[in-house]
Scaffold this active site. Sequence first.
Site, PDB file in Angstrom:
ATOM      1  N   HIS A 101      73.684  -0.473  -6.434  1.00 35.20           N
ATOM      2  CA  HIS A 101      74.728  -0.485  -5.794  1.00 35.20           C
ATOM      3  C   HIS A 101      75.519   0.451  -7.708  1.00 35.20           C
ATOM      4  CE1 HIS A 101      74.698  -3.785  -6.787  1.00 35.20           C
ATOM      5  NE2 HIS A 101      75.757  -4.234  -7.644  1.00 35.20           N
ATOM      6  N   HIS A 103      78.223   1.339  -9.556  1.00 38.47           N
ATOM      7  CA  HIS A 103      80.101   1.009  -9.745  1.00 38.47           C
ATOM      8  C   HIS A 103      80.550   2.145 -10.402  1.00 38.47           C
ATOM      9  CE1 HIS A 103      79.148  -4.419 -10.007  1.00 38.47           C
ATOM     10  NE2 HIS A 103      78.222  -3.455 -10.229  1.00 38.47           N
TER      11      HIS A 103
HETATM   12  P1  AMP Z   1      76.861  -6.284  -9.292  1.00 36.22           P
HETATM   13  O1  AMP Z   1      76.664  -7.862 -11.105  1.00 36.22           O
HETATM   14  O2  AMP Z   1      75.992  -5.081 -10.859  1.00 36.22           O
HETATM   15  O3  AMP Z   1      75.416  -6.611  -8.944  1.00 36.22           O
HETATM   16  O4  AMP Z   1      77.800  -6.125  -8.814  1.00 36.22           O
HETATM   17  C1  AMP Z   1      78.211  -6.888  -7.598  1.00 36.22           C
HETATM   18  C2  AMP Z   1      79.426  -6.308  -7.732  1.00 36.22           C
HETATM   19  O5  AMP Z   1      80.138  -6.948  -6.100  1.00 36.22           O
HETATM   20  C3  AMP Z   1      80.838  -6.924  -7.799  1.00 36.22           C
HETATM   21  O6  AMP Z   1      81.445  -6.475  -8.807  1.00 36.22           O
HETATM   22  C4  AMP Z   1      81.159  -7.145  -6.223  1.00 36.22           C
HETATM   23  O7  AMP Z   1      82.263  -8.576  -7.407  1.00 36.22           O
HETATM   24  C5  AMP Z   1      80.491  -6.988  -5.343  1.00 36.22           C
HETATM   25  N1  AMP Z   1      81.216  -7.638  -4.205  1.00 36.22           N
HETATM   26  C6  AMP Z   1      80.440  -8.542  -4.147  1.00 36.22           C
HETATM   27  N2  AMP Z   1      80.858  -9.622  -2.660  1.00 36.22           N
HETATM   28  C7  AMP Z   1      80.984  -8.014  -2.375  1.00 36.22           C
HETATM   29  C8  AMP Z   1      81.962  -8.049  -1.542  1.00 36.22           C
HETATM   30  N3  AMP Z   1      81.894  -8.941  -0.024  1.00 36.22           N
HETATM   31  N4  AMP Z   1      83.089  -6.673  -1.133  1.00 36.22           N
HETATM   32  C9  AMP Z   1      83.491  -6.340  -1.850  1.00 36.22           C
HETATM   33  N5  AMP Z   1      82.134  -6.024  -3.271  1.00 36.22           N
HETATM   34  C10 AMP Z   1      81.974  -7.374  -3.540  1.00 36.22           C
END
Ligand code: AMP
Length: 139
Positions: A101, A103
């Site tokens: 993903h 950001h």
């Molecule tokens: P990373 O640390 O780069 O793997 O980012 C994961 C991101 O996903 C974090 O910023 C979380 O806040 C976000 N996240 C986790 N679960 C969900 C969810 N169900 N819906 C939206 N965002 C999420």
Amino acid sequence: MVDNDCIFCKIAGGEIPSDTVYEDDLFRVILDLNPATKGHALILPKQHYANIYEIDEDTLQKLIVLAKKVACAMKDTLHCDGLNIVQNNGLAAGQTVFHFHLHIIPRYEEDGQDLNWIPGKSDPAEQKKLAGMIGAAIK
Ligand code: AMP
Ligand code: ZN
């Protein structure tokens, strides 16, 4: 391929509801559940790729074009003062969800966030060696 145990596969596929900003055949763009700033969004491919090493080039090319469109939409609507694009790979880099993903984080003057790293010192000989080593491994 979709991974049945992956939360982002389920969100990208619409099985788990999300605050969706945009959707097409390949991607879903959602708002982060724990936003760093107002409007913090995630671009999720609908296919499961754990990280940058796994994602295919065609998807990645389309993803970066979409990232630009989302960034421009944020600038126009949120009037943010800046914007960070962040993509984490591996635990050591802070990845917590192992479905690729991107950001997209709008930034505002004095938003209290600090996404910057601590600048180090470089050694000229080591830099030369590293540049050669990494460059030679690019396929
Ligand atoms: P990373 O640390 O780069 O793997 O980012 C994961 C991101 O996903 C974090 O910023 C979380 O806040 C976000 N996240 C986790 N679960 C969900 C969810 N169900 N819906 C939206 N965002 C999420
Ligand atoms: Zn997945």
